[in-house]
Design a protein around this motif. Structure first.
Motif, PDB file in Angstrom:
ATOM      1  N   ARG A   4       0.837  -1.193   0.000  1.00  0.00           N
ATOM      2  CA  ARG A   4       0.000   0.000   0.000  1.00  0.00           C
ATOM      3  C   ARG A   4       0.874   1.247   0.000  1.00  0.00           C
ATOM      4  O   ARG A   4       1.825   1.354   0.773  1.00  0.00           O
ATOM      5  N   SER A   6       2.196   4.726   0.920  1.00  0.00           N
ATOM      6  CA  SER A   6       2.116   5.408   2.209  1.00  0.00           C
ATOM      7  C   SER A   6       2.891   6.717   2.171  1.00  0.00           C
ATOM      8  O   SER A   6       3.932   6.831   1.515  1.00  0.00           O
ATOM      9  N   ILE A  48      -9.611  12.654   3.859  1.00  0.00           N
ATOM     10  CA  ILE A  48      -9.810  11.216   4.038  1.00  0.00           C
ATOM     11  C   ILE A  48      -8.735  10.433   3.302  1.00  0.00           C
ATOM     12  O   ILE A  48      -8.133   9.488   3.854  1.00  0.00           O
ATOM     13  N   SER A  51      -5.254  10.951   4.971  1.00  0.00           N
ATOM     14  CA  SER A  51      -5.193  10.285   6.274  1.00  0.00           C
ATOM     15  C   SER A  51      -5.048   8.774   6.134  1.00  0.00           C
ATOM     16  O   SER A  51      -4.268   8.147   6.851  1.00  0.00           O
ATOM     17  N   THR A  52      -5.809   8.182   5.223  1.00  0.00           N
ATOM     18  CA  THR A  52      -5.726   6.730   5.033  1.00  0.00           C
ATOM     19  C   THR A  52      -4.418   6.303   4.379  1.00  0.00           C
ATOM     20  O   THR A  52      -4.069   5.117   4.402  1.00  0.00           O
ATOM     21  N   ASP A  54      -1.637   7.450   5.534  1.00  0.00           N
ATOM     22  CA  ASP A  54      -0.700   7.722   6.627  1.00  0.00           C
ATOM     23  C   ASP A  54       0.004   9.064   6.467  1.00  0.00           C
ATOM     24  O   ASP A  54       1.134   9.245   6.931  1.00  0.00           O
ATOM     25  N   PHE A 255     -10.401  10.224   9.724  1.00  0.00           N
ATOM     26  CA  PHE A 255     -10.653   8.868   9.226  1.00  0.00           C
ATOM     27  C   PHE A 255      -9.333   8.142   9.006  1.00  0.00           C
ATOM     28  O   PHE A 255      -8.784   8.146   7.918  1.00  0.00           O
ATOM     29  N   THR A 256      -8.820   7.517  10.057  1.00  0.00           N
ATOM     30  CA  THR A 256      -7.583   6.757   9.969  1.00  0.00           C
ATOM     31  C   THR A 256      -7.895   5.277   9.737  1.00  0.00           C
ATOM     32  O   THR A 256      -8.976   4.794  10.084  1.00  0.00           O
ATOM     33  N   VAL A 257      -6.953   4.574   9.163  1.00  0.00           N
ATOM     34  CA  VAL A 257      -7.111   3.136   8.944  1.00  0.00           C
ATOM     35  C   VAL A 257      -7.287   2.415  10.276  1.00  0.00           C
ATOM     36  O   VAL A 257      -8.109   1.502  10.410  1.00  0.00           O
ATOM     37  N   ARG A 258      -6.507   2.828  11.295  1.00  0.00           N
ATOM     38  CA  ARG A 258      -6.587   2.189  12.612  1.00  0.00           C
ATOM     39  C   ARG A 258      -7.994   2.302  13.195  1.00  0.00           C
ATOM     40  O   ARG A 258      -8.554   1.335  13.720  1.00  0.00           O
ATOM     41  N   LEU A 260     -10.801   2.836  11.547  1.00  0.00           N
ATOM     42  CA  LEU A 260     -11.741   2.064  10.733  1.00  0.00           C
ATOM     43  C   LEU A 260     -11.662   0.577  11.071  1.00  0.00           C
ATOM     44  O   LEU A 260     -12.681  -0.110  11.135  1.00  0.00           O
TER      45      LEU A 260
END
Length: 355
Positions: A4, A6, A48, A51-52, A54, A255-258, A260
């Motif tokens: 992914r 980053s 969004i 943030s996703t 990182d 809206f972070t991956v963590r 979610l």
């Protein structure tokens, strides 16, 4: 497994550049599609994405407070015009505002009974119209503020996109001048007074420990000042564009991956309740159109269960709707949640514990 992309190793200036460029690109795209609130939606979606990946950056608290103060001044000017007409149907406004609160509390209580979310998280997460205030207040009542924030801002994003798209489909359009003519003549006296109110409102709200005071105080004081012809609200488009961007980033960057992943187990139920609330509010809007003679765009924006700030931005950029009616109903709901939210959370959580 495909790695992914980053931004975690990038410097803060690089992250800011990526956020700004993507915000401008998306805002320009949404404006080209003539969507209301393009200047909010672009930065929100950009936040969004960044943030996703990182690449989140910190939005200074003072800038968010100022943005809320400016938006409060905008809403105050809108409310003053409505109060000046003397023809407001307060019965319709109050019933409509309280109906949305009842819908949200009922769905929050049903979601809490699944046991997927801790404490009163579901009740606070479904409360409409005051996302930042609900997130702060929720921790005092046994809720997880991170999950409450996720539920609140997820709904804000969904509602903002649906409200903007729905308003566009129902005929509300944004003139291209919104994005092109950001700079124009400024009346410096009213501008200085407006800026002073936007700055002092958040400072006073913080000092008085008044929840949501950053927007609430400039809104109320601004409405009174305009209503009694003390001063007019002067808000240049470039300044509003900056405020919209800050608010959009503040929402999107949460809206972070963590977060979610933390909410993944309950996410289907959260989304189901969110869309159920939107559907109930759409039904309420249809009733306003049929029985109260409100035009569809106005009814749609007045009853949508997103944030009052988002509704203000969409309403102010949609020339075919009654922005005063929209903001009065949104404000009544906003105040109802702030005043009665703690009592309703206690009552519904006690009912949950008794079963």
């Amino acid at each position: 497994m495909i790695p992914r992309f980053s931004l975690a190793r990038q410097t803060v200036p690089i992250r800011w550049i990526a956020l700004l460029l993507l915000s401008l690109l998306l805002a320009g795209l949404f404006n080209a599609l003539r969507l209301p609130a393009a200047l909010l939606l672009g930065p929100m979606i950009a936040g969004i994405v960044i943030s996703t990946l990182d690449g989140a950056v910190d939005i200074p608290e003072w800038s968010f407070g100022l943005a809320q103060g400016l938006l409060g001044c905008l809403i105050g000017g809108i409310l003053a015009k409505l109060l000046d007409t003397g023809s407001t149907n307060w019965g319709v406004l109050i019933v409509g505002a309280l109906s949305v609160v009842v819908f949200s509390c009922g769905l929050g209580w049903l979601l809490s009974r699944t046991g997927l979310l801790p404490g009163t998280t579901a009740l606070w997460g479904m409360s409409p119209g005051a996302a930042s205030a609900m997130t702060v207040m929720s921790e005092e009542f046994g809720a997880d503020p991170g999950l409450v924030g996720l539920m609140q801002y997820l709904r804000v994003v969904i509602v903002a996109m649906m409200a903007s798209t729905g308003a566009r489909l129902m005929g509300a359009t944004v003139p291209p001048a919104v994005a092109i003519h950001l700079f124009g003549p400024i009346h410096w006296g009213p501008f200085a007074a407006t800026l002073a109110l936007a700055v002092s409102g958040p400072l006073l709200g913080h000092r008085l420990k008044l929840r949501a005071g950053a927007m609430l105080l400039p809104m109320v004081i601004g409405a009174l000042l305009v209503r009694f012809d003390v001063v007019a609200m002067e808000l240049p488009r470039w300044l509003l564009a900056c405020a919209y961007a800050v608010i959009g980033w503040r929402v999107g960057l949460r809206f972070t991956v963590r977060l979610l992943l933390q909410a993944a187990r309950a996410l289907p139920q959260i989304l189901l309740c969110t869309f159920a609330l939107i559907a109930l509010c759409a039904g309420l809007a249809a009733l306003l159109v049929i029985f109260a003679g409100i035009d569809p765009v106005t009814a749609w924006l007045a009853t949508n269960p997103g944030g009052a700030d988002t509704a203000a931005i969409i309403a102010s950029s949609s020339p075919t709707d009654d922005a005063g009616f929209v903001m009065t109903m949104q404000t009544l709901r906003f105040l109802s949640v702030l005043l009665f939210g703690p009592f309703m959370a206690r009552f519904l959580s006690s009912r949950k514990g008794a079963q």
